[in-house]
Design an enzyme around this catalytic site. Structure first.
Site, PDB file in Angstrom:
ATOM      1  CB  CYS A  63      -6.781   3.362  10.179  1.00 33.25           C
ATOM      2  SG  CYS A  63      -5.285   2.281   9.245  1.00 33.25           S
ATOM      3  CD  GLU A 142      -0.006  -5.708   4.336  1.00 37.52           C
ATOM      4  OE1 GLU A 142       1.332  -4.932   5.954  1.00 37.52           O
ATOM      5  OE2 GLU A 142      -0.549  -4.786   4.157  1.00 37.52           O
ATOM      6  CE1 TYR A 189      -1.252   8.223   7.253  1.00 38.91           C
ATOM      7  CE2 TYR A 189      -2.495   7.335   4.919  1.00 38.91           C
ATOM      8  CZ  TYR A 189      -2.607   7.025   6.816  1.00 38.91           C
ATOM      9  OH  TYR A 189      -3.827   6.977   7.479  1.00 38.91           O
TER      10      TYR A 189
END
Ligand SMILES: N[C@@H](CCC(=O)N[C@@H](CS)C(=O)NCC(=O)O)C(=O)O
Length: 315
Positions: A63, A142, A189
């Site tokens: 990620c 976040e 993405y």
């Protein structure tokens, strides 16, 4: 995803869609800040003072958002202050999974940490996640905010060598982040998970438009995006660059050029990789296996052997 604290349906990569079939990323739900004295930060509640050994970072090495926070932790010398757990690279039917039950909490799936923090939560169980071992709850999920906490939330516990968000560059950093995020970090993405040709092509051209722009910007010989100092803007760009040829070029169909075809950006990537602790935050095997395990994009699950990588990245 979770609905009212219950895991429902099998994990799916596509989150929400806009009216053109474009990919929309969920907003993060836990927004508290660690501060040197425990006072509240820009969002959320206070009560999370900087302390050695109290906080734990949950990441996936595939990620890019989680990797931002890992890089910040190393650059700020917080390796001994904040402990880390890494989830398995492949997403299971119940999302991120630990190989062995998590040492800190005993859970098997990331979503269980979300329901511990909020038993009626609805939403996706994402990484990175910053956990407070003392209170048994989530501080923040976040990455942009966790990265800023690494920079300034730990006071004297942190190494001051790099100020990743220096006062005199904040406006420029914010402006650059605001352009690089939609076009490139999330742009890949948007290309990869687009459900219409038009949404894909729009994202595709934004990705390469930004690459061209950054290649030219760095072409004046500067070491980092904003000059001689490494800032969070560099970290946020690097995590996308380092995944590009391995995952986004093939799986996300961002195949006009490879990163390797941009010589200045490739040198820049190597410069960041050479900084202390940075290579340890990059795991090519996890990145490849993780992305190529997304069944919606790669039904056979076959993981490509290539591409050949520069020596700085080859295992
Ligand atoms: N806004 C979040 C986004 C994080 C994010 O989207 N993480 C992905 C992995 S790259 C995730 O955990 N996805 C799992 C899911 O959507 O179920 C951040 O930057 O921290």
């Amino acid at each position: 995803m979770l609905i009212n604290g219950k895991w429902v349906a099998d994990w799916q990569p596509v989150q929400a869609k806009d009216e053109k079939g474009g990919f929309v990323r969920q907003t993060s739900s836990f927004r508290n800040w660690i501060t040197p004295d425990g006072s509240a930060g820009p969002t959320g509640d206070g009560g999370f003072p900087a302390e050695k050994g109290r906080y734990h970072l949950y990441v996936a090495l595939i990620c890019p958002w989680a990797s931002r926070t890992l890089m910040g932790r190393m650059l700020k010398g917080l390796g001994d202050v904040i402990s880390v757990s890494v989830v398995e690279p492949e997403l299971s039917a119940q999302g991120w999974r630990f190989k062995e039950p998590d040492e800190i909490t005993g859970v098997t799936y990331m979503h269980e940490l979300y329901t511990r923090a909020d038993p009626t939560i609805s939403g996706r169980a994402t990484v990175p996640l910053l956990w407070d071992k003392q209170r048994g709850t989530i501080v923040n999920n976040e990455s942009a905010e966790i990265l800023r906490m690494m920079n300034s939330g730990f006071g004297d516990l942190a190494d001051p060598t790099h100020d990743l968000y220096p006062a005199d560059l904040r406006e420029e950093i914010d402006a650059l982040n605001a352009r690089i995020y939609p076009s490139l970090n999330n742009g890949v993405y948007r290309a990869g998970f687009a459900t219409t040709q038009i949404a894909y092509e729009e994202a595709f051209y934004q990705v390469f438009g930004m690459f061209d722009e950054l290649e030219a910007l760095l072409g004046d010989g500067r070491r980092f995006l904003l000059g001689e100092r490494l800032t969070e803007a560099d970290i946020r760009l690097f995590v996308t660059l380092v995944r590009f040829d391995v995952a986004y070029h093939g799986l996300f169909k961002c195949n006009l050029r490879r990163l390797a075809d941009y010589s200045t950006l490739s040198d820049y990537q190597a410069r960041i990789l050479a900084l202390p602790g940075m290579r340890e935050t990059v795991d090519i095997d996890h990145i490849k296996r993780g992305y190529y395990s997304v069944k919606a994009l790669n039904p056979t699950g076959i993981v490509p052997v290539g591409p050949a990588l520069p020596a700085t990245l080859a295992a």
